[in-house]
Design a protein around this motif. Structure first.
Motif, PDB file in Angstrom:
ATOM      1  N   TRP A 142       0.689  -0.836  -0.224  1.00 22.72           N
ATOM      2  CA  TRP A 142      -0.493   0.211   0.430  1.00 22.72           C
ATOM      3  C   TRP A 142       0.827   0.508  -0.247  1.00 22.72           C
TER       4      TRP A 142
ATOM      5  N   THR B 126      -2.301  -4.364  12.809  1.00 24.45           N
ATOM      6  CA  THR B 126      -3.101  -4.572  12.257  1.00 24.45           C
ATOM      7  C   THR B 126      -3.914  -5.870  12.011  1.00 24.45           C
ATOM      8  N   ARG B 127      -4.702  -6.219  11.758  1.00 24.72           N
ATOM      9  CA  ARG B 127      -5.502  -7.635  11.791  1.00 24.72           C
ATOM     10  C   ARG B 127      -4.655  -8.012  10.952  1.00 24.72           C
TER      11      ARG B 127
ATOM     12  N   ILE C 183      -1.110   2.535   9.765  1.00 26.11           N
ATOM     13  CA  ILE C 183      -2.392   3.241   8.602  1.00 26.11           C
ATOM     14  C   ILE C 183      -2.030   2.536   7.203  1.00 26.11           C
TER      15      ILE C 183
ATOM     16  N   THR D 299      -3.472  -1.472   7.007  1.00 26.27           N
ATOM     17  CA  THR D 299      -4.817  -1.716   8.016  1.00 26.27           C
ATOM     18  C   THR D 299      -5.587  -0.854   5.795  1.00 26.27           C
ATOM     19  N   LEU D 300      -4.764   0.183   5.364  1.00 22.06           N
ATOM     20  CA  LEU D 300      -5.267   0.249   3.781  1.00 22.06           C
ATOM     21  C   LEU D 300      -5.312  -1.228   3.430  1.00 22.06           C
TER      22      LEU D 300
ATOM     23  N   GLU E  40      -5.520  -3.676   3.364  1.00 21.04           N
ATOM     24  CA  GLU E  40      -6.701  -4.566   3.712  1.00 21.04           C
ATOM     25  C   GLU E  40      -7.676  -4.624   2.834  1.00 21.04           C
ATOM     26  N   THR E  41      -7.824  -3.027   2.482  1.00 22.75           N
ATOM     27  CA  THR E  41      -9.044  -2.698   1.486  1.00 22.75           C
ATOM     28  C   THR E  41      -8.553  -2.006  -0.473  1.00 22.75           C
TER      29      THR E  41
END
Lengths: 227, 282
Positions: A34, A95-96, A212, A215-216, A218-219
């Motif tokens: 990312w 994060t996940r 961050i 996390t981002l 993930e999508t």
């Protein structure tokens, strides 16, 4: 336990940090995918800076001090301490995807180690399934790899994996990646030394930008890596 | 293995504020009461408010004029069985420049089968401050929690960057004694401030935490993030804890974004419609 057979221990370490060890090390980018997508890491210099940052903060204040405590707990058969630090490391994954990575690789190690002849005591197996570093510490200890060497190998293995991920994602030439590894490897002895001296109160490292990015990820619409 | 302050003992002078505040909440006859209020020094609270009948709203007041070098603030919140409290502050907490003495704020929030909303306004660290902010949350049993922390290094509104000083942050959350989240961030020089994996030179960073077992909640909460903030605000779910992180240049943006998330989360987490503390409007 002190070993005089250094050569064998050195070879064991090479085996343990080899990218061919089937625990999927090369499938994770830890947010880097990312970071490239959003323009934070776009060239060789920025990739080097990103990695250098993680070496001097995350490795020094989190990975190496905890690896040392896991290794010591295994050596002294302190199950309570081993449990505490295994949980501590997972709790430090922000994060996940970073947690899933730690657990997936831990599960893979838990099933692989016995096949390599590394004894995994029954009570330790669940901890390894939840935390890759615990499995690494168990293997390093069983193979009589001295802690400092194991820590250096751990860092080098991480550096190689993430650099190669960066080379693919940015993308950069293979030589650029090799130059980054060669350059940053020179810092590893100091990182090990400092990391092994960190006291309990100074353990832990948050990286807001990396958290961050992870996390981002993930999508993220188009992605190759699992983290 | 308990986290202790890393401030050297000789850095504290006898003239410094040593402020302590302990608040205990219990449910009595269907309503949460502030049953324990012990204070030492200038930390205090106004009387409890009840805009939602049974849930107790409390405003925490910092020492007049902010936190100076040498000040040590200890805040201890204890939310007991079935009780529900919302705690906020009337304004930003300011940590001032110091010559050598460190200031610290250590807060311990314990929730046992109750519900706590911990929504302080932002912390501002003036250039030259040497400050330590530690937050420890203990959740026990069926405890629910929504909390946030918004930190601003320097004063971006007047173009003052945090070009000297040191700030240390630690946030630890435990569920039934087991660590669920540990975050530790040390900013001691420009290298830390501009570190590309940490703050990237941004002065404002904040985190919102909310307990939830609903995995679907994260998607609906994500859909609330405005397009122009989508690289500044990231929402993940780890082991029963939803975490939203902000990294940017505006405390106002962080506050507005977190407030919107809180309003959306409250029905799912606290099982109540949003009820904005009146003090935020003043």
């Amino acid at each position: 336990m002190v070993t005089t057979d250094c050569t064998l221990a050195q070879l064991r370490l090479l085996h343990l940090v080899s990218p061919s060890l089937p625990i999927g090390g090369f499938t994770y980018s830890q947010g880097l995918e990312w970071a490239v997508e959003c323009g934070w890491v776009t060239n060789e210099a920025q990739l080097m800076e990103w990695l250098d940052d993680l070496l001097t903060t995350n490795m020094v204040h989190l990975e190496i001090p905890i690896l040392a405590r896991l290794y010591k707990a295994i050596d002294e058969k302190e199950f309570e301490a081993l449990t505490y630090w295994s949980h501590y490391l997972i709790a430090s994954r922000e994060t996940r995807e970073l947690r899933e990575e730690e657990r997936n690789r831990g599960r893979a190690l838990a099933s692989l180690l016995p096949k390599l002849g590394i004894a995994v005591p029954k009570e330790i197996a669940p901890l390894i399934k939840g935390c890759q570093s615990t499995g690494f510490a168990q293997a390093a200890h069983f193979w009589n790899i001295p802690l400092a060497a194991a820590a250096a190998g751990f860092i080098w293995g991480w550096l190689e994996n993430i650099t190669l991920a960066g080379v693919k994602i940015v993308p950069l030439g293979q030589t650029a990646g090799q130059k980054i590894i060669a350059q940053l490897t020179t810092h590893i002895p100091d990182i090990v030394k400092t990391g092994l001296q960190i006291e309990d109160d100074s353990i832990g490292n948050a990286c807001p930008a990396l958290a961050i990015a992870s996390t981002l990820h993930e999508t993220q619409y188009t992605r190759i890596y699992r983290s | 293995m308990v986290a202790h302050s890393s401030i050297p003992a000789n850095a504290i002078k006898s003239s410094d504020w040593l402020a302590q505040l302990h608040l205990g909440f219990s449910k009595i006859a269907g309503k949460t009461h502030l049953v324990e209020r012990h204070r030492k020094g200038p930390l205090t609270v106004q009387r409890a408010l009840y805009p939602e009948q049974d849930l107790c709203h409390v405003y925490l007041l910092h020492p007049p004029g902010g936190v100076a070098g040498g000040d040590q603030l200890h805040i201890n919140i204890d939310v007991r069985k079935k009780s529900a409290a919302l705690i906020t502050t009337p304004g930003a907490t300011k940590f001032y420049r110091t010559s050598e003495a460190w200031s610290s704020q250590h807060q311990t929030l314990t929730v046992s089968d109750g519900c706590l909303e911990w929504l302080p306004q932002e912390n501002i660290f003036f250039p030259g401050a040497k400050s330590e902010l530690h937050t420890t949350v203990h959740l026990k049993g069926d405890a629910t929690f929504i909390g946030w922390e918004i930190n601003c290094l320097g004063r971006p509104s007047v173009q003052e960057s945090f070009d000297h000083g040191e700030a240390r942050f630690r946030f630890s959350l435990f569920r039934d004694g087991l660590p669920l989240l540990h975050e530790r961030l040390v900013i001691k020089d420009q290298k830390d401030l501009f570190s590309c994996a940490k703050l990237r030179g941004q002065p404002v960073f904040g985190t919102l935490y909310a307990t939830t077992q609903e995995t679907g909640l994260v998607e609906s909460i994500r859909s609330l993030v405005p397009e122009h903030h989508k690289h500044e605000l990231a929402i993940t779910l780890i082991d029963g804890l939803l975490i939203a992180r902000y990294l940017g240049d505006s405390t106002e943006s962080a506050r507005t974004l977190f407030c919107d998330l809180w309003k959306a989360l409250r029905p799912a987490v606290v099982k109540r419609p949003p009820c904005t503390p009146r003090i935020w409007h003043t």
